[in-house]
Write a protein that holds these residues in place. Structure first.
Motif, PDB file in Angstrom:
ATOM      1  N   ALA A   1      -9.298 -35.674  22.588  1.00 31.29           N
ATOM      2  CA  ALA A   1      -8.276 -36.507  21.931  1.00 31.29           C
ATOM      3  C   ALA A   1      -8.228 -36.203  20.433  1.00 31.29           C
ATOM      4  O   ALA A   1      -9.263 -36.158  19.770  1.00 31.29           O
ATOM      5  CB  ALA A   1      -8.569 -37.981  22.171  1.00 31.29           C
ATOM      6  N   PRO A   2      -7.030 -36.007  19.887  1.00 30.98           N
ATOM      7  CA  PRO A   2      -6.896 -35.594  18.483  1.00 30.98           C
ATOM      8  C   PRO A   2      -6.955 -36.760  17.495  1.00 30.98           C
ATOM      9  O   PRO A   2      -7.013 -37.929  17.888  1.00 30.98           O
ATOM     10  CB  PRO A   2      -5.505 -34.954  18.462  1.00 30.98           C
ATOM     11  N   ASP A   3      -6.912 -36.418  16.241  1.00 26.58           N
ATOM     12  CA  ASP A   3      -6.847 -37.397  15.162  1.00 26.58           C
ATOM     13  C   ASP A   3      -5.618 -38.289  15.349  1.00 26.58           C
ATOM     14  O   ASP A   3      -4.599 -37.853  15.893  1.00 26.58           O
ATOM     15  CB  ASP A   3      -6.754 -36.646  13.820  1.00 26.58           C
ATOM     16  N   ALA A   4      -5.714 -39.525  14.876  1.00 23.44           N
ATOM     17  CA  ALA A   4      -4.639 -40.509  15.081  1.00 23.44           C
ATOM     18  C   ALA A   4      -3.309 -40.063  14.486  1.00 23.44           C
ATOM     19  O   ALA A   4      -2.249 -40.525  14.917  1.00 23.44           O
ATOM     20  CB  ALA A   4      -5.049 -41.853  14.483  1.00 23.44           C
ATOM     21  N   ARG A   5      -3.338 -39.184  13.525  1.00 27.21           N
ATOM     22  CA  ARG A   5      -2.088 -38.739  12.886  1.00 27.21           C
ATOM     23  C   ARG A   5      -1.313 -37.757  13.752  1.00 27.21           C
ATOM     24  O   ARG A   5      -0.150 -37.471  13.477  1.00 27.21           O
ATOM     25  CB  ARG A   5      -2.403 -38.098  11.530  1.00 27.21           C
ATOM     26  N   LEU A   6      -1.967 -37.235  14.778  1.00 27.06           N
ATOM     27  CA  LEU A   6      -1.330 -36.247  15.654  1.00 27.06           C
ATOM     28  C   LEU A   6      -0.813 -36.899  16.933  1.00 27.06           C
ATOM     29  O   LEU A   6      -1.015 -38.086  17.162  1.00 27.06           O
ATOM     30  CB  LEU A   6      -2.340 -35.145  15.987  1.00 27.06           C
ATOM     31  N   ASP A   7      -0.150 -36.090  17.753  1.00 29.15           N
ATOM     32  CA  ASP A   7       0.376 -36.581  19.027  1.00 29.15           C
ATOM     33  C   ASP A   7      -0.766 -37.118  19.896  1.00 29.15           C
ATOM     34  O   ASP A   7      -1.825 -36.493  20.011  1.00 29.15           O
ATOM     35  CB  ASP A   7       1.106 -35.449  19.754  1.00 29.15           C
ATOM     36  N   GLN A   8      -0.542 -38.269  20.515  1.00 27.69           N
ATOM     37  CA  GLN A   8      -1.603 -38.960  21.253  1.00 27.69           C
ATOM     38  C   GLN A   8      -1.437 -38.908  22.775  1.00 27.69           C
ATOM     39  O   GLN A   8      -1.932 -39.775  23.497  1.00 27.69           O
ATOM     40  CB  GLN A   8      -1.678 -40.416  20.791  1.00 27.69           C
ATOM     41  N   GLU A   9      -0.770 -37.880  23.273  1.00 21.06           N
ATOM     42  CA  GLU A   9      -0.555 -37.764  24.716  1.00 21.06           C
ATOM     43  C   GLU A   9      -1.888 -37.661  25.463  1.00 21.06           C
ATOM     44  O   GLU A   9      -2.081 -38.271  26.516  1.00 21.06           O
ATOM     45  CB  GLU A   9       0.319 -36.541  25.015  1.00 21.06           C
TER      46      GLU A   9
END
Length: 267
Positions: A117-125
Motif C-alpha cells: 500500500a502506497p503513501d496516502a498522497r498516492l492512489d489508494q486502490e
C-alpha cells in the motif's frame, strides 16, 4: 591471519555455490524439494524459489503440489516481492479452497496488499483491496491466530484513507473561494471521511475543518442566510467542544463561537 580468514571465506562461498549448482542440476525432484526447504529455513529465499520452480511440474496433480505452491508464495514474501507473493497466495486459494494452508493464504493475500500500500498522497486502490481482503478474512476466520493482526493492519489502512481525505479537505479549505465555494467542498469531504472511517485517528482534525469551513461560509454568506449559518456554526462549535474538550484548537474554536454569537445578536 587476515589473509587466512579471507581465503576461508572465499572457499566457503565457492563451496556453497558449487553445492547449490549440483542440487540445481539434479534430476531427483524429491531431493530438490527437500533442499529447497533447507534453503528456505536458512532464509536463502532465491535459491529455494528456483528449486521449487524446477520441481513444480513434477508434482503437478499430486499432494505435494500444494506444498510447493505455498512455499513459493513464502519465498516471494521473504524476498519482499509482495505483488508476486500475493498472486501465488491467490492461486493457492483458487486451487485449494480447503487446503491445509488456506488460512495462511487468505491472510497473506491481504497482508501482501498491506505491505504494498502506497503513501496516502498516492492512489489508494491497493489499500482498498487490502481492506476488502482483510474484511473477508476476519468474517471467515474470526478466531484465527492471524485475526488480531488483520484487524490491526486494517485499522492502519483505514487511517491512511482518512488521512488522504484530510489532506483533500485541507486543500479545498486553503483554496477558499478560488473558482467557487471550496469551503463547502472541504466540509463535505471531512464529513464523508468521518462517516466512512468512524474510528480513524484524524477525527479531531476532520471535525475542526468542518467547524472552520462552516465559519468561513457564514462570513461569506448573503444576509438572508447569515443568521441560519451562524447558528449552524454555533451548533458545530458545541459538538466540537463536547467531543474534544482538551483540543489544541479550543481557543480558536471559542473565538469562532464569540464571533458567531455577536453576529446572531446583531441580526
Amino acid at each position: 591471519m587476515k589473509k587466512f580468514y579471507f581465503i576461508s571465506l572465499v572457499l566457503i562461498i565457492f563451496t556453497g555455490c558449487g553445492e547449490y549448482q549440483s542440487v540445481l542440476k539434479s534430476k531427483d525432484a524429491d531431493f530438490k524439494f527437500q533442499k529447497a526447504l533447507e534453503y528456505f529455513g536458512q532464509k536463502q529465499y532465491v535459491k529455494a524459489q528456483q528449486l521449487l520452480d524446477d520441481v513444480t511440474i513434477y508434482y503437478k496433480g499430486t499432494e505435494r503440489s500444494e506444498d510447493v505452491l505455498c512455499y513459493l508464495a513464502r519465498c516471494y514474501m521473504g524476498q519482499k516481492a509482495y505483488t508476486t507473493a500475493s498472486e501465488y497466495y491467490q492461486a493457492y486459494v483458487r486451487n485449494y479452497p480447503k487446503g491445509k494452508y488456506i488460512i495462511e493464504a487468505r491472510f497473506q493475500e491481504g497482508h501482501c496488499y498491506y505491505m504494498d500500500a502506497p503513501d496516502a498522497r498516492l492512489d489508494q486502490e491497493i489499500t482498498k483491496k487490502a481492506i476488502e481482503s482483510f474484511s473477508n478474512f476476519v468474517d471467515l476466520y474470526p478466531e484465527s491466530p492471524y485475526a488480531s493482526q488483520a484487524y490491526e493492519e486494517m485499522s492502519e489502512l483505514y487511517d491512511r484513507l482518512a488521512y488522504k481525505e484530510l489532506l483533500s479537505a485541507k486543500l479545498y479549505y486553503n483554496l477558499g473561494t478560488y473558482l467557487g465555494n471550496n469551503y463547502l467542498s472541504s466540509e463535505i469531504v471531512a464529513k464523508n471521511a468521518l462517516k466512512d472511517y468512524p474510528s480513524n485517528s484524524y477525527q479531531e482534525e476532520l471535525s475542526w475543518i468542518i467547524l472552520e469551513a462552516k465559519f468561513q461560509q457564514t462570513l461569506l454568506s448573503v444576509e438572508e442566510k447569515k443568521l441560519e449559518r451562524a447558528r449552524d456554526t454555533q451548533d458545530e462549535y458545541y459538538n466540537f467542544i463536547t467531543e474534544y474538550p482538551e483540543s489544541k484548537h479550543r481557543k480558536d474554536a471559542e473565538k469562532i463561537y464569540k464571533e458567531m454569537s455577536k453576529l446572531t445578536r446583531e441580526q
